[in-house]
Structures are given as structure tokens and as C-alpha cells.
Design a protein around this motif. Structure first.
Motif, PDB file in Angstrom:
ATOM      1  N   GLY A 249      -8.365  35.139 -39.632  1.00  0.00           N
ATOM      2  CA  GLY A 249      -7.372  34.144 -40.043  1.00  0.00           C
ATOM      3  C   GLY A 249      -7.801  32.823 -39.002  1.00  0.00           C
ATOM      4  O   GLY A 249      -8.169  32.810 -37.918  1.00  0.00           O
ATOM      5  N   HIS A 250      -6.642  31.451 -39.020  1.00  0.00           N
ATOM      6  CA  HIS A 250      -7.567  30.501 -38.587  1.00  0.00           C
ATOM      7  C   HIS A 250      -6.257  29.731 -38.471  1.00  0.00           C
ATOM      8  O   HIS A 250      -5.446  29.048 -39.642  1.00  0.00           O
ATOM      9  CB  HIS A 250      -8.799  30.157 -38.798  1.00  0.00           C
ATOM     10  CG  HIS A 250      -8.076  29.304 -40.438  1.00  0.00           C
ATOM     11  ND1 HIS A 250      -8.484  30.036 -41.001  1.00  0.00           N
ATOM     12  CD2 HIS A 250      -7.683  27.514 -40.958  1.00  0.00           C
ATOM     13  CE1 HIS A 250      -7.861  28.706 -42.368  1.00  0.00           C
ATOM     14  NE2 HIS A 250      -7.967  27.641 -42.224  1.00  0.00           N
ATOM     15  N   LEU A 251      -6.160  28.717 -37.418  1.00  0.00           N
ATOM     16  CA  LEU A 251      -5.073  28.317 -37.323  1.00  0.00           C
ATOM     17  C   LEU A 251      -5.675  26.516 -36.173  1.00  0.00           C
ATOM     18  O   LEU A 251      -6.428  26.923 -35.623  1.00  0.00           O
ATOM     19  CB  LEU A 251      -4.261  28.359 -35.668  1.00  0.00           C
ATOM     20  CG  LEU A 251      -3.499  29.527 -36.086  1.00  0.00           C
ATOM     21  CD1 LEU A 251      -2.763  30.014 -35.190  1.00  0.00           C
ATOM     22  CD2 LEU A 251      -2.590  29.402 -37.085  1.00  0.00           C
ATOM     23  N   ASP A 252      -5.556  25.805 -37.192  1.00  0.00           N
ATOM     24  CA  ASP A 252      -5.872  24.346 -36.832  1.00  0.00           C
ATOM     25  C   ASP A 252      -5.220  23.520 -35.886  1.00  0.00           C
ATOM     26  O   ASP A 252      -4.149  23.906 -35.718  1.00  0.00           O
ATOM     27  CB  ASP A 252      -6.755  23.083 -38.150  1.00  0.00           C
ATOM     28  CG  ASP A 252      -7.438  23.710 -38.858  1.00  0.00           C
ATOM     29  OD1 ASP A 252      -8.042  25.082 -38.346  1.00  0.00           O
ATOM     30  OD2 ASP A 252      -7.685  23.923 -40.054  1.00  0.00           O
ATOM     31  N   SER A 253      -5.496  22.468 -34.950  1.00  0.00           N
ATOM     32  CA  SER A 253      -4.856  21.902 -33.964  1.00  0.00           C
ATOM     33  C   SER A 253      -4.394  20.597 -34.989  1.00  0.00           C
ATOM     34  O   SER A 253      -5.137  19.879 -35.723  1.00  0.00           O
ATOM     35  CB  SER A 253      -5.456  21.024 -32.819  1.00  0.00           C
ATOM     36  OG  SER A 253      -6.712  20.557 -33.448  1.00  0.00           O
ATOM     37  N   PRO A 254      -3.915  19.639 -34.905  1.00  0.00           N
ATOM     38  CA  PRO A 254      -3.640  18.300 -34.802  1.00  0.00           C
ATOM     39  C   PRO A 254      -4.905  17.095 -34.848  1.00  0.00           C
ATOM     40  O   PRO A 254      -5.067  17.809 -33.522  1.00  0.00           O
ATOM     41  CB  PRO A 254      -2.503  17.867 -34.192  1.00  0.00           C
ATOM     42  CG  PRO A 254      -1.663  18.728 -34.190  1.00  0.00           C
ATOM     43  CD  PRO A 254      -2.725  20.029 -33.701  1.00  0.00           C
ATOM     44  N   SER A 255      -4.920  16.284 -35.839  1.00  0.00           N
ATOM     45  CA  SER A 255      -6.017  15.715 -35.257  1.00  0.00           C
ATOM     46  C   SER A 255      -6.005  14.502 -34.336  1.00  0.00           C
ATOM     47  O   SER A 255      -4.532  14.161 -34.582  1.00  0.00           O
ATOM     48  CB  SER A 255      -6.923  14.701 -36.667  1.00  0.00           C
ATOM     49  OG  SER A 255      -5.917  14.189 -37.353  1.00  0.00           O
ATOM     50  N   PHE A 256      -6.550  13.690 -33.929  1.00  0.00           N
ATOM     51  CA  PHE A 256      -6.983  13.354 -32.908  1.00  0.00           C
ATOM     52  C   PHE A 256      -7.315  12.367 -33.145  1.00  0.00           C
ATOM     53  O   PHE A 256      -8.918  12.347 -33.535  1.00  0.00           O
ATOM     54  CB  PHE A 256      -6.502  13.068 -31.673  1.00  0.00           C
ATOM     55  CG  PHE A 256      -7.656  14.282 -31.101  1.00  0.00           C
ATOM     56  CD1 PHE A 256      -8.811  13.073 -29.991  1.00  0.00           C
ATOM     57  CD2 PHE A 256      -7.605  15.037 -31.471  1.00  0.00           C
ATOM     58  CE1 PHE A 256      -9.727  14.521 -29.954  1.00  0.00           C
ATOM     59  CE2 PHE A 256      -8.621  15.881 -31.267  1.00  0.00           C
ATOM     60  CZ  PHE A 256      -9.427  15.606 -30.275  1.00  0.00           C
TER      61      PHE A 256
END
Length: 628
Positions: A249-256
Motif C-alpha cells: 500500500g502507499h500513502l501520499d503526503s500533501p504537496s507543498f
């Protein structure tokens, strides 16, 4: 500390060796006991784990024991079960502080409720079957935990692109997972291939922490040497973690985005709305001037106007916008913008100028007044003059029909149709919506023209005495002519439909022989003369046929009335025999009485009848002697 994968490989090799020795030692036994266990059991954290151990080759009585092997190799007895036929006596010896404690189900399987990361151990199943021998097998329990939401902490400071070393970009955290996940960095959706070794261009630093719960938290710090191209770049980190059965599985962070500092290299200066494509602005409108430098953060902007080679400062701000309200033609000239960036290179052009061109159009002027009077068949010319920038274009129109371009309108052989309103229109093709118009009214003076409206019917001899006809007469001229008729009853003159200066009057009358002989005339007059038209009817037929029919109808009516009166009178005289018959044969012989009367008749009736009879005898001998 050994990596988990190394320890798992060593334990697997030891188990294979022990199983081989056990089989070799009992090769000569008649009934050899064996144990069937899965080598690996995988569950998610919080689920129940069931470890199975199935004895093979037993004779109905055996003892099954579960042991926990710690990392030092020491075994701890957890539970046991004695099986006699179909009966099973289970007992948990030591849960070693686990909550909830270990359990054995009806088949002797070891059950771990609410599995946690601390349950990741090797579990040994030992089967003792008396003469059949003893066997054991080991199963490994793996507990997986999905990390919590990925957190990214970007560097809030301003990063300079002029530094010659890698700077901290952001920190990515993936807390409470098992096994330890992997963190990957992305820029504009593309994976960043950044090494872990420190170097000036960029690298990552990773740190893993085991929490009190046994879960693992991973932290990755990204270091880069940013460039000017990164001013609009989007960064984020992605965490990839493992799941049972080889899944991921994968979890992405918010972009900045990054806040970068880089010096100005170029300056752009332009005129905003409502400027035309060629840079013209209309007089009286508000105009915006925009100035933008490509440095970051936004530098300070200074707006100025060049007059006699001197800078007249208009405004200084950080926005780069200058508004000129209600510009006038005097505002035309050279305007400039300068960027105050002291970190810029010496050869960078930090100032730009432009020409502000204000378009204007003054009111039009005509060589004549609002009205121009000319004579019929004459010629005239009217001039239209205007001041404007850029040079305006002039054209003349009448009734929306173009007549020509240029400042002069020439009219020759003027007719009444030439009368009307003429417009001079000034426009600027290079500056839309900037235009003006001026008009004058042309009045054509001359004697009137007359035209009739044809009458119906027109064939010779088709008119009859007494026919009603409506005559209409049209006239035009200037001043407006007056209309008169040779017969009384004409209507007042009024503008005719269709305009063009025509007026009309109508006269309704009955056709007579006199009118056929003399006709009916319509005359239009004004101070310049008069014009006349005569309406003729030709031969007018008399209405004899109609008169004879009327006389005949009257005669028939009178005859019918006389017959009715005669019949009525005879019916009144019915009581007298021979009445009406004797009157046709002449007078009776002398001495014969004409009438016999009864004594009951009234005297007045007798007298009247006798009087009538005697009267009839006196007036002739051959007529009606007796009146019925």
C-alpha cells in the motif's frame, strides 16, 4: 542488532536441520510421528492469529505442547494438550504477561487474540506420542501494521538559489507502521533520484525509531540545492508499506511549494486594459500600467515619467501596478518602471520604458448650420472638419446609406429627393469605440410637384351618373404647398405615408355629366409657384335602365292595391243580387224600380244609395249605372 530478515533465514535453516536429524533418528521405527505446521503466519495488527499443529502417525494418544522461543533461543512453555481418542484436555501454563492470554481451541491450535507487534516470535509445536516418538516444528508469526497518515513539514524559510550547497527542503514522517515502510520523494509528480550520501546537489537522511508499542516510525529528510526553475515546482513524499500475502500500500503526503530567493534578471513593463493592440488608450478612461520582475521575493517597483530627460517619480510599491485615472491627451509621453533589486547581477537590465499614446477625437465642425436651404436643380458643398489622434477617417451618410468618404460632401442637380438629414461620421479604425457624428438638414426650395392617385374604374364610358368616387392628390415642395380643389369637400392636407416631403388631400363626390364635361382639378401652390392636375371621367352613361325599373315597380304596386280595394268592396255588397252584374248591361226600362228596400233599412243608407244611383244616371247613359 541483526536485521529481521537475517534472523528469519538462520531460524529456517536450523529448523530444516533439526527435522532431518529427527527423521534420521527414527528411520527404523515402525510408527513414526510427524507434525504439520505452517512455517509462516501473517496477520494484521489487531486481528486474531491461529497457529495450527497437526500430528501425523499417532495411535490415538499423544501430548501436544506449545513453546515460545525468545531471541536468545530459550524456550518457554506456553500451553499443552493431552489427546486420548476424541477427548482433549487443554491447559495454558504461562501467558508471560500477554493480554488477552494465550488460548488453545478444540483442535489444540494456539490462538493469539488481538495480535500485536510484540507477538512476532517463533512458536514451537512439540508432539510426544510415546513409542511412536517425539517430533517438533516451528512456525513464525508476522504482524503487519499500516502506518498512520503521512506528514510532511516543509522548510518555511526562504531558500536562496545562489548558495552552493544543498539545503533542507522538507521532513517526511511515517509513524507507527510495521514492518518499516519506505519513503520516496517526488517533484512535479516525478520521482527524485536522490542518494543517501551527502553531496552538494542533494541527498536524503533516513531515521527509524521503534516506539513503545513496538511499531516503527520512519523519518526522511530531503536536502536539495534549489534552482530558479523550482519556484513553481510542487513537492510531496510517498510512503510505501507492506501487507500480508505480499501485497503493498502507499500513502501520499500533501504537496507543498518552496519559497525561493533569487535575484531579478528581466523586467517586463506594459499597458493593461483598455489598451488596443497598438498601445492606444482612449482619452477620459482609466489606464493601468503593469511592471513585473522575475526575482523572488517580489522586489520594490518605482514608476516614473520622463519629461525633458528628467525622471518624475509617480509611485513606489511592491505590487508593480500604477493606475492613471481619466487620462488626457497631455498624459501622452514616456513612462518607466525600475526594479530595486540589490542582489541582481551588474549586467541585469532592471529598468524598462514605454510610450503611452492617448487617442482623442474632438467634436466635429460643419461649414453650415443645422439646416441648409438650397434651390431646386442647384448645387452645393458642405465641409466637415475634425481634430484627433491618430488621424480619424470621415464619411458621409444619408438614411444609413454611404455617400462617400472624406471631409467634403458635394451635391449637384438637387431634387426634392435630395432633401433630408445628412451625417458626417468620424471614426478611428485603430482605436475601436472612439467615434463622433454631426448632422445637418437639407431643405430644397422650389415650386410644388403634383401627382394624382389613379381612380377606378378607368375605362372609357365605365362611369355612370351618380357613381361615388374618391380623388386623392399628392404634392410636395418647399415651403410646404397648400392643396385646393375645384369642388367643395376636400380634406385638409396632411403628410403622406412614405415621407419624402409629400402631402396629400382627398375629395369624395358623385359623378355627374357636368363633371364629365369640366373635370375636377387639384391645385398645389407655394411662394415659388403652383401646379395643377385635372381628373377626367370621360363619357358618363345615364341611369335610364334603373329609372324604368323603378316606375314599373310603382305601377305594379298601385294596380295590386286597386284590385284589393275592388275585391273588398264587392264582398261588402254581396247581399244585393245582381250587384256588379247589372252595371255592365246599361240602365233598366223606364218605370222599373232600380232597387227594392225593406222597411227595416235605415233612411240614411237608402238616401245614400239613391243618391248614388241618380248621380250615375245623370252622368251618362252608357257607363257604370250601378256602383258596387
Amino acid at each position: 542488532m541483526e536485521p529481521p530478515a537475517t534472523r528469519a533465514g538462520a531460524r529456517g535453516a536450523a529448523r530444516l536441520l533439526a527435522l532431518a536429524l529427527l527423521l534420521g533418528a527414527h528411520s527404523g521405527a515402525q510408527a513414526e510421528v510427524q507434525g504439520s505446521v505452517p512455517s509462516l503466519v501473517e496477520v494484521m495488527r489487531g486481528e486474531s492469529a491461529t497457529l495450527d499443529c497437526t500430528p501425523l502417525g499417532t495411535q490415538g494418544h499423544f501430548v501436544l505442547e506449545w513453546f515460545l522461543a525468545d531471541r536468545s533461543g530459550v524456550r518457554h512453555r506456553l500451553a499443552s494438550a493431552e489427546v486420548q481418542g476424541s477427548e482433549l484436555q487443554a491447559r495454558v501454563h504461562d501467558s508471560r504477561g500477554r493480554s488477552p492470554p494465550y488460548q488453545l481451541d478444540s483442535r489444540g491450535r494456539l490462538v493469539l487474540t488481538n495480535a500485536q507487534v510484540g507477538d512476532e516470535r517463533d512458536y514451537v509445536c512439540v508432539v510426544r506420542a510415546g513409542a511412536a516418538g517425539t517430533t517438533e516444528a516451528t512456525t513464525q508469526l508476522r504482524v503487519f501494521a499500516k502506518p498512520e497518515a503521512t506528514e510532511v513539514i516543509p522548510n518555511k524559510g526562504i531558500l536562496s538559489v545562489t548558495d552552493d550547497f544543498a539545503q533542507e527542503i522538507a521532513v517526511c514522517n511515517s509513524p507507527n507502521g510495521n514492518p518499516a515502510p519506505q519513503i520516496t520523494w517526488y517533484r512535479d509528480g516525478r520521482r527524485l533520484e536522490v542518494p543517501m550520501e551527502v553531496n552538494p546537489e542533494g541527498y536524503t537522511a533516513t531515521r527509524t525509531v521503534r516506539e513503545a508499542s513496538g511499531l516503527l516510525s520512519l523519518t526522511s529528510t530531503l536536502y536539495l540545492r534549489p534552482g530558479k526553475a523550482d519556484r513553481d515546482a510542487s513537492f510531496h513524499c510517498s510512503v510505501r508499506y507492506r501487507l500480508p500475502a505480499g501485497q503493498e500500500g502507499h500513502l501520499d503526503s500533501p504537496s507543498f511549494h518552496l519559497s525561493l530567493h533569487y535575484p531579478t534578471e528581466h523586467v517586463h513593463f506594459w499597458v493593461g486594459s483598455p489598451s488596443t493592440a497598438e498601445g492606444w488608450v482612449r482619452e477620459g478612461e482609466s489606464v493601468q500600467l503593469f511592471c513585473r520582475g522575475d526575482g523572488s521575493p517580489s522586489p520594490e517597483y518605482t514608476f516614473f515619467r520622463l519629461q525633458d530627460k528628467q525622471e518624475d517619480v509617480l509611485k513606489t510599491d511592491l505590487e508593480g501596478n500604477l493606475t492613471l485615472d481619466g487620462v488626457q491627451r497631455a498624459h501622452s509621453g514616456t513612462y518607466g518602471c525600475r526594479v530595486e533589486d540589490y542582489d541582481a547581477a551588474e549586467d541585469a537590465e532592471l529598468s524598462q520604458t514605454l510610450e503611452l499614446r492617448v487617442a482623442y477625437l474632438d467634436p466635429l465642425e460643419l461649414s453650415t448650420g443645422e439646416e441648409l436651404s438650397v434651390h431646386l436643380n442647384s448645387s452645393t458643398a458642405v465641409n466637415c472638419s475634425v481634430q484627433g489622434l491618430p488621424a480619424p477617417a470621415l464619411r458621409w451618410t444619408k438614411d444609413s446609406i454611404p455617400l462617400g468618404n472624406g471631409p467634403t460632401l458635394s451635391l449637384s442637380k438637387i431634387t426634392f429627393d435630395s432633401a433630408g438629414t445628412y451625417f458626417c461620421e468620424a471614426s478611428m479604425p485603430r482605436v475601436p469605440l472612439l467615434s463622433r457624428t454631426r448632422s445637418f438638414k437639407l431643405l430644397v426650395e422650389g415650386p410644388p410637384e403634383v401627382k394624382p392617385e389613379e381612380t377606378q374604374p378607368q375605362a372609357e364610358g365605365s362611369w355612370r351618373e351618380g357613381d361615388e368616387v374618391r380623388l386623392v392628390c399628392f404634392a410636395r415642395g418647399f415651403p410646404e404647398p397648400k392643396l385646393s380643389w375645384s369642388q367643395l369637400g376636400g380634406s385638409p392636407a396632411e403628410p403622406a405615408p412614405g415621407g419624402q416631403g409629400w402631402v396629400s388631400s382627398s375629395l369624395t363626390l358623385k359623378v355627374t355629366s357636368a363633371l364629365s364635361r369640366d373635370g375636377v382639378s387639384c391645385e398645389a401652390s407655394n411662394p415659388h409657384g403652383n401646379a395643377r392636375h385635372v381628373f377626367h371621367f370621360g363619357a358618363v352613361a345615364p341611369q335610364t335602365a334603373q329609372a324604368g325599373v323603378a316606375v314599373m315597380a310603382v305601377a305594379i304596386s298601385v294596380g295590386l292595391l286597386l284590385l284589393v280595394v275592388a275585391a273588398f268592396y264587392c264582398m261588402r255588397r254581396k247581399g244585393r243580387p245582381g250587384c256588379c252584374r247589372r252595371g255592365e248591361k246599361g240602365a233598366p226600362p223606364p218605370g222599373e224600380p232600380e232597387l227594392s228596400h225593406s222597411g227595416s233599412e235605415r233612411p240614411e243608407q237608402t238616401g245614400l244609395l239613391l243618391g248614388s244611383a241618380s248621380g250615375g244616371a245623370r252622368h251618362g247613359s252608357g257607363g257604370f249605372r250601378d256602383e258596387c
